[in-house]
Design an enzyme around this catalytic site. Sequence first.
Site, PDB file in Angstrom:
ATOM      1  N   TYR A 107       7.221  -0.101  -0.773  1.00 55.86           N
ATOM      2  CA  TYR A 107       7.231  -1.062   0.221  1.00 55.86           C
ATOM      3  C   TYR A 107       6.718  -2.502  -0.307  1.00 55.86           C
ATOM      4  O   TYR A 107       7.523  -3.387  -0.109  1.00 55.86           O
ATOM      5  CB  TYR A 107       6.161  -0.469   1.255  1.00 55.86           C
ATOM      6  CG  TYR A 107       5.892  -1.714   2.370  1.00 55.86           C
ATOM      7  CD1 TYR A 107       6.880  -2.342   3.375  1.00 55.86           C
ATOM      8  CD2 TYR A 107       4.558  -2.109   2.406  1.00 55.86           C
ATOM      9  CE1 TYR A 107       6.269  -3.254   4.196  1.00 55.86           C
ATOM     10  CE2 TYR A 107       4.001  -3.203   3.101  1.00 55.86           C
ATOM     11  CZ  TYR A 107       5.131  -3.865   4.235  1.00 55.86           C
ATOM     12  OH  TYR A 107       4.713  -4.949   4.909  1.00 55.86           O
TER      13      TYR A 107
ATOM     14  N   LYS B 266       9.008  -6.157  -0.470  1.00 57.57           N
ATOM     15  CA  LYS B 266       8.754  -7.272   0.234  1.00 57.57           C
ATOM     16  C   LYS B 266       8.334  -8.433  -0.892  1.00 57.57           C
ATOM     17  O   LYS B 266       8.702  -9.693  -0.644  1.00 57.57           O
ATOM     18  CB  LYS B 266       7.220  -7.131   0.996  1.00 57.57           C
ATOM     19  CG  LYS B 266       7.408  -6.089   2.206  1.00 57.57           C
ATOM     20  CD  LYS B 266       8.356  -6.819   3.201  1.00 57.57           C
ATOM     21  CE  LYS B 266       7.976  -7.929   3.927  1.00 57.57           C
ATOM     22  NZ  LYS B 266       8.614  -8.229   5.161  1.00 57.57           N
TER      23      LYS B 266
ATOM     24  N   THR C 110       3.755 -10.060   3.586  1.00 59.52           N
ATOM     25  CA  THR C 110       2.464  -9.282   3.522  1.00 59.52           C
ATOM     26  C   THR C 110       1.612  -9.712   2.367  1.00 59.52           C
ATOM     27  O   THR C 110       1.847  -9.965   1.347  1.00 59.52           O
ATOM     28  CB  THR C 110       2.796  -7.942   3.518  1.00 59.52           C
ATOM     29  OG1 THR C 110       1.635  -7.096   3.540  1.00 59.52           O
ATOM     30  CG2 THR C 110       3.956  -7.600   2.532  1.00 59.52           C
ATOM     31  N   ASP C 111       0.249  -9.492   2.620  1.00 59.72           N
ATOM     32  CA  ASP C 111      -0.567  -9.396   1.516  1.00 59.72           C
ATOM     33  C   ASP C 111      -0.412  -8.356   0.497  1.00 59.72           C
ATOM     34  O   ASP C 111      -0.948  -8.636  -0.731  1.00 59.72           O
ATOM     35  CB  ASP C 111      -2.133  -9.454   2.075  1.00 59.72           C
ATOM     36  CG  ASP C 111      -2.577  -8.364   2.656  1.00 59.72           C
ATOM     37  OD1 ASP C 111      -1.683  -7.358   3.057  1.00 59.72           O
ATOM     38  OD2 ASP C 111      -3.685  -8.026   2.966  1.00 59.72           O
ATOM     39  N   GLU C 112       0.052  -7.487   0.772  1.00 57.88           N
ATOM     40  CA  GLU C 112       0.519  -6.362  -0.279  1.00 57.88           C
ATOM     41  C   GLU C 112       1.342  -6.571  -1.214  1.00 57.88           C
ATOM     42  O   GLU C 112       1.060  -6.112  -2.196  1.00 57.88           O
ATOM     43  CB  GLU C 112       1.064  -5.255   0.556  1.00 57.88           C
ATOM     44  CG  GLU C 112       0.113  -4.681   1.689  1.00 57.88           C
ATOM     45  CD  GLU C 112       0.581  -3.293   2.278  1.00 57.88           C
ATOM     46  OE1 GLU C 112       0.885  -2.422   1.403  1.00 57.88           O
ATOM     47  OE2 GLU C 112       0.021  -2.888   3.495  1.00 57.88           O
TER      48      GLU C 112
HETATM   49  P1  NAD Z   1       7.392  -2.421  12.740  1.00 61.68           P
HETATM   50  O1  NAD Z   1       7.831  -1.104  11.685  1.00 61.68           O
HETATM   51  O2  NAD Z   1       6.648  -1.936  13.847  1.00 61.68           O
HETATM   52  O3  NAD Z   1       8.983  -2.974  13.242  1.00 61.68           O
HETATM   53  C1  NAD Z   1       9.986  -3.282  12.228  1.00 61.68           C
HETATM   54  C2  NAD Z   1      11.177  -3.403  12.987  1.00 61.68           C
HETATM   55  O4  NAD Z   1      12.288  -3.866  12.260  1.00 61.68           O
HETATM   56  C3  NAD Z   1      11.526  -2.415  14.181  1.00 61.68           C
HETATM   57  O5  NAD Z   1      11.728  -2.893  15.244  1.00 61.68           O
HETATM   58  C4  NAD Z   1      12.591  -1.845  13.278  1.00 61.68           C
HETATM   59  O6  NAD Z   1      13.872  -1.291  14.407  1.00 61.68           O
HETATM   60  C5  NAD Z   1      13.288  -3.133  12.712  1.00 61.68           C
HETATM   61  N1  NAD Z   1      14.266  -2.990  11.643  1.00 61.68           N
HETATM   62  C6  NAD Z   1      14.025  -2.083  10.766  1.00 61.68           C
HETATM   63  N2  NAD Z   1      15.142  -2.197   9.860  1.00 61.68           N
HETATM   64  C7  NAD Z   1      16.076  -3.141  10.487  1.00 61.68           C
HETATM   65  C8  NAD Z   1      17.158  -3.374   9.954  1.00 61.68           C
HETATM   66  N3  NAD Z   1      17.878  -2.990   8.976  1.00 61.68           N
HETATM   67  N4  NAD Z   1      17.989  -4.416  10.666  1.00 61.68           N
HETATM   68  C9  NAD Z   1      17.357  -4.962  11.814  1.00 61.68           C
HETATM   69  N5  NAD Z   1      16.203  -4.573  12.248  1.00 61.68           N
HETATM   70  C10 NAD Z   1      15.285  -3.715  11.535  1.00 61.68           C
HETATM   71  O7  NAD Z   1       6.919  -3.534  11.692  1.00 61.68           O
HETATM   72  P2  NAD Z   1       5.718  -4.584  11.993  1.00 61.68           P
HETATM   73  O8  NAD Z   1       4.321  -3.892  11.614  1.00 61.68           O
HETATM   74  O9  NAD Z   1       5.945  -5.226  13.223  1.00 61.68           O
HETATM   75  O10 NAD Z   1       5.950  -5.464  10.726  1.00 61.68           O
HETATM   76  C11 NAD Z   1       6.862  -6.642  10.919  1.00 61.68           C
HETATM   77  C12 NAD Z   1       7.102  -7.363   9.776  1.00 61.68           C
HETATM   78  O11 NAD Z   1       5.656  -8.035   9.399  1.00 61.68           O
HETATM   79  C13 NAD Z   1       7.436  -6.810   8.513  1.00 61.68           C
HETATM   80  O12 NAD Z   1       8.253  -7.698   7.970  1.00 61.68           O
HETATM   81  C14 NAD Z   1       6.191  -6.371   7.860  1.00 61.68           C
HETATM   82  O13 NAD Z   1       6.404  -6.244   6.324  1.00 61.68           O
HETATM   83  C15 NAD Z   1       5.389  -7.760   8.076  1.00 61.68           C
HETATM   84  N6  NAD Z   1       3.927  -7.446   7.928  1.00 61.68           N
HETATM   85  C16 NAD Z   1       3.341  -6.402   8.726  1.00 61.68           C
HETATM   86  C17 NAD Z   1       1.943  -6.331   8.700  1.00 61.68           C
HETATM   87  C18 NAD Z   1       1.277  -5.201   9.348  1.00 61.68           C
HETATM   88  O14 NAD Z   1       0.060  -5.194   9.335  1.00 61.68           O
HETATM   89  N7  NAD Z   1       2.242  -4.548  10.524  1.00 61.68           N
HETATM   90  C19 NAD Z   1       1.104  -7.225   8.037  1.00 61.68           C
HETATM   91  C20 NAD Z   1       1.774  -7.945   7.283  1.00 61.68           C
HETATM   92  C21 NAD Z   1       3.181  -8.212   7.427  1.00 61.68           C
HETATM   93  P1  TYD Z   2      -1.560   1.664   6.988  1.00 56.76           P
HETATM   94  O1  TYD Z   2      -2.091   1.659   8.525  1.00 56.76           O
HETATM   95  O2  TYD Z   2      -0.852   2.459   6.661  1.00 56.76           O
HETATM   96  O3  TYD Z   2      -1.288   0.231   6.517  1.00 56.76           O
HETATM   97  P2  TYD Z   2      -1.295  -0.313   4.817  1.00 56.76           P
HETATM   98  O4  TYD Z   2      -0.952   0.858   4.058  1.00 56.76           O
HETATM   99  O5  TYD Z   2      -0.303  -1.140   4.863  1.00 56.76           O
HETATM  100  O6  TYD Z   2      -2.636  -1.038   4.583  1.00 56.76           O
HETATM  101  O7  TYD Z   2      -3.298   2.068   6.313  1.00 56.76           O
HETATM  102  C1  TYD Z   2      -4.348   1.356   6.323  1.00 56.76           C
HETATM  103  C2  TYD Z   2      -5.411   1.863   5.452  1.00 56.76           C
HETATM  104  O8  TYD Z   2      -5.998   3.176   5.930  1.00 56.76           O
HETATM  105  C3  TYD Z   2      -4.984   2.241   4.046  1.00 56.76           C
HETATM  106  O9  TYD Z   2      -6.177   1.944   3.280  1.00 56.76           O
HETATM  107  C4  TYD Z   2      -4.474   3.685   4.105  1.00 56.76           C
HETATM  108  C5  TYD Z   2      -5.289   4.328   5.082  1.00 56.76           C
HETATM  109  N1  TYD Z   2      -5.043   5.242   5.886  1.00 56.76           N
HETATM  110  C6  TYD Z   2      -5.748   6.518   5.920  1.00 56.76           C
HETATM  111  O10 TYD Z   2      -7.107   6.690   5.590  1.00 56.76           O
HETATM  112  N2  TYD Z   2      -5.161   7.452   6.886  1.00 56.76           N
HETATM  113  C7  TYD Z   2      -4.173   7.384   7.520  1.00 56.76           C
HETATM  114  O11 TYD Z   2      -3.643   8.256   8.119  1.00 56.76           O
HETATM  115  C8  TYD Z   2      -3.234   6.301   7.607  1.00 56.76           C
HETATM  116  C9  TYD Z   2      -1.805   5.860   8.027  1.00 56.76           C
HETATM  117  C10 TYD Z   2      -3.883   5.332   6.712  1.00 56.76           C
END
Ligand code: NAD
Ligand code: TYD
Length: 350
Positions: free
Chosen positions: A153, A157, A128-130
């Site tokens: 988090y 990562k 992630t970019d985070e």
């Molecule tokens: P999500 O929370 O929707 O899904 C996570 C999945 O991982 C779930 O199906 C969960 O059951 C599974 N999981 C959790 N713990 C586990 C374990 N111990 N063993 C096996 N499976 C497990 O997450 P997402 O948003 O789909 O993110 C997927 C990946 O992409 C993550 O690695 C996250 O860090 C990365 N990512 C997400 C975003 C975003 O905006 N959502 C952006 C950049 C990177």
């Molecule tokens: P989020 O969707 O939790 O993703 P991330 O924290 O990984 O970027 O949050 C996106 C942005 O929105 C972040 O700046 C926090 C803000 N946010 C709110 O303002 N209200 C909310 O209820 C949530 C969940 C996030």
Amino acid sequence: MKLLVTGGAGFIGSNFIRYLLGEHADAAVVNFDKLTYAGNLENLAAFAARPEFRSRYRFVRGDVADPEAVAAVCGEGFDAVINFAAETHVDRSLEDAAPFLRTNVVGTQTLLEAARRLSMQRFVQVSTDEVYGSAPDGVAFREDALLHPSSPYAASKAAADLLVESYVRTYGFPALILRCSNNYGPYQFPEKLIPLTIANALEDKPLPVYGDGLNVRDWIYVEDHCRAIQRALLQGRVGEVYNIGGVALRTNLEVVRTLLGLLGKPESLITFVEDRPGHDRRYALDSTKLRQELGWLPCHSFEEGIEQTVRWYRSHSDWLARCRSGAYRDYYERHYQQRGELLARMRGKA
Ligand code: NAD
Ligand code: TYD
């Protein structure tokens, strides 16, 4: 091409499996997922039932941090692993970091070790970019930026990324790391900003906006992320990091107002709540490397992607309602209890 996808029952993983199997008739996927609160087999149910995918997709329930379960599934033999499995919600990591360390750090190391022992030919770490932390105004981070994570988090990562790099350097292990910005689209669990805002607005509930709402995120439609992963899987150079983003920088308020406009709901639903501790002010990625080396370009503008997303959630109200029942409701109420008056207002509406 036989792939092990971890975390494939979550938001991005399920979109990726659907995308990849749709694009590659010769691909087969085993989805290894623990099914935490965020994992949902419904996300792939309709797809998995289609005859053309039935023989190419299989689900195995398991924990990436469990060495025996991981060794057993990896032992089936795969051309590549794509590691999506993670605890992903920043707010939850502020309340309890332990599951984040277990899954994101120990889980990644457990997978790396099993894959290394089996001489797996490719390992894609979905990061992630985070991990870079907050980007100063005018700066878009490149892959060589320092890692400066703010939340547990993001720190977990970043730790996973460092482990992957250590396996590349120590063992010549063929891994690469992809760092993507904030995704949005179908099947995102409604604890994240966009699906939460849509779900609350559809029920005329307050929309919690943290702080002044001017934090900036770099939004990408999930299918554009999936296409970048596919490219990196097939053509990316091992040992490299690729950023995926730089598509649409928006403040949270801009995002929420756009959603309200599309949903035809009033801005009076916006409710400013106490800020998230350690809240990164701005994310922005430079994806020049991905564009130049792998020819990736986003296909969805924010305006088009967000419209499509709103349509999807409107037509999947049952899915949304099921996600928002039971344990989620308890979590949500506990979480916002700390955010002052919002809970009382929500109960008033319930
Ligand atoms: P999500 O929370 O929707 O899904 C996570 C999945 O991982 C779930 O199906 C969960 O059951 C599974 N999981 C959790 N713990 C586990 C374990 N111990 N063993 C096996 N499976 C497990 O997450 P997402 O948003 O789909 O993110 C997927 C990946 O992409 C993550 O690695 C996250 O860090 C990365 N990512 C997400 C975003 C975003 O905006 N959502 C952006 C950049 C990177
Ligand atoms: P989020 O969707 O939790 O993703 P991330 O924290 O990984 O970027 O949050 C996106 C942005 O929105 C972040 O700046 C926090 C803000 N946010 C709110 O303002 N209200 C909310 O209820 C949530 C969940 C996030």
